[in-house]
Design an enzyme around this catalytic site. Structure first.
Site, PDB file in Angstrom:
ATOM      1  N   HIS A 177      36.290  38.135  42.144  1.00  0.00           N
ATOM      2  CA  HIS A 177      37.539  38.802  41.756  1.00  0.00           C
ATOM      3  C   HIS A 177      37.463  39.383  40.337  1.00  0.00           C
ATOM      4  CE1 HIS A 177      42.237  38.294  41.512  1.00  0.00           C
ATOM      5  NE2 HIS A 177      41.826  39.445  41.015  1.00  0.00           N
ATOM      6  N   HIS A 202      38.662  43.199  36.172  1.00  0.00           N
ATOM      7  CA  HIS A 202      37.657  42.897  37.197  1.00  0.00           C
ATOM      8  C   HIS A 202      36.298  43.472  36.798  1.00  0.00           C
ATOM      9  CE1 HIS A 202      41.688  43.722  39.134  1.00  0.00           C
ATOM     10  NE2 HIS A 202      41.551  42.430  39.338  1.00  0.00           N
ATOM     11  N   GLU A 223      49.927  40.573  40.820  1.00  0.00           N
ATOM     12  CA  GLU A 223      49.359  39.388  40.182  1.00  0.00           C
ATOM     13  C   GLU A 223      50.052  39.047  38.856  1.00  0.00           C
ATOM     14  OE1 GLU A 223      44.964  38.644  41.525  1.00  0.00           O
ATOM     15  OE2 GLU A 223      45.057  40.506  40.375  1.00  0.00           O
TER      16      GLU A 223
HETATM   17 ZN   LIG Z   1      42.954  40.881  40.037  1.00  0.00          ZN
END
Ligand SMILES: [Zn+2]
Length: 229
Positions: free
Chosen positions: A151, A85, A64
């Site tokens: 998420h 998260h 990411e």
């Molecule tokens: Zn993530």
């Protein structure tokens, strides 16, 4: 230690001064999560997410990385990005239960985030390519933090400390709202009191005062044992 980045996921980044590159917490064979990141697990990457320096066997940018590269591309004012998260925030993104401004006096920076509006990115996929990063940055817009449905969160700042403190504030907002809902029916603080805070906090987007940021950061460094005192 605050539970924002449990397990081995999550990543922080910062712009390299006088460069388009960034430093980011990388993934690799020795990783043990954000909390235990060592200097050896930080990579310098290009604005396209490619390794620029720090390459080591098995060490790679997080999938990411595009959260970071695309937020920096969209926002010249952002110097640091935190993506984690926190479970309690994620619960709010998946239930449609709104976060309410239920406190302010002891943590005006958290109230400020709330009053400025906290957008939610509605997809739950990994932000694993530039287009998804671009979409996330568009959802973030001019705000300091963004929730990501099912998420996590992305928080930004003009320093690593400011971005991290905003992530902590967003988590605190969610924790307090969650606990209030366990006890009963939380009521937002009054419009009159919100107006008073708005006057004191200044226009939307105005940074948290440097003194407060430094004091809060000192507190977390000492309470986690990272710095003495
Ligand atoms: Zn993530």
């Amino acid at each position: 230690m605050l539970g924002l980045a449990s397990g081995n996921t999550g990543h922080l980044s910062v712009r390299v001064p006088d460069s388009d590159n960034l430093l980011i917490r990388a993934r690799g064979p020795a990783e043990a999560g954000v909390r235990y990141t060592t200097v050896d697990e930080i990579l310098e990457v290009t604005p396209d997410g490619e390794i620029a320096s720090g390459a080591k066997e098995g060490l790679y940018p997080p999938q990411e990385v595009f959260i970071h590269t695309e937020v920096y591309r969209a926002r010249n004012d952002v110097v640091s990005v935190v993506h984690v998260h926190p479970p309690t925030v994620v619960l709010f993104t998946v239930t449609g239960v709104p976060l309410l401004p239920i406190f302010g006096a002891y943590d005006p920076s958290a109230l400020k985030l709330m009053l400025e509006g906290i957008p939610t990115y509605e997809r739950s996929v990994l932000i694993s390519n530039p287009q998804l990063g671009h979409d996330l940055a568009a959802t973030l817009g001019a705000k300091h933090v963004c929730m990501m449905r099912g998420h996590g969160i992305t928080a930004t700042g003009t320093t690593i400390e400011e971005a991290a403190l905003r992530a902590i504030s967003l988590n605190e907002l969610a924790e307090m709202n969650y606990r209030a809902r366990l006890l009963g029916d939380p009521q937002p603080i009054s419009d009159e009191d919100i107006a008073t805070f708005n006057r004191a906090l200044g226009e939307p987007g105005k940074p948290i005062s440097a003194n407060r940021t430094e004091a809060m950061w000192r507190y977390y460094l000492r309470s986690t044992g990272i710095a003495g005192g």
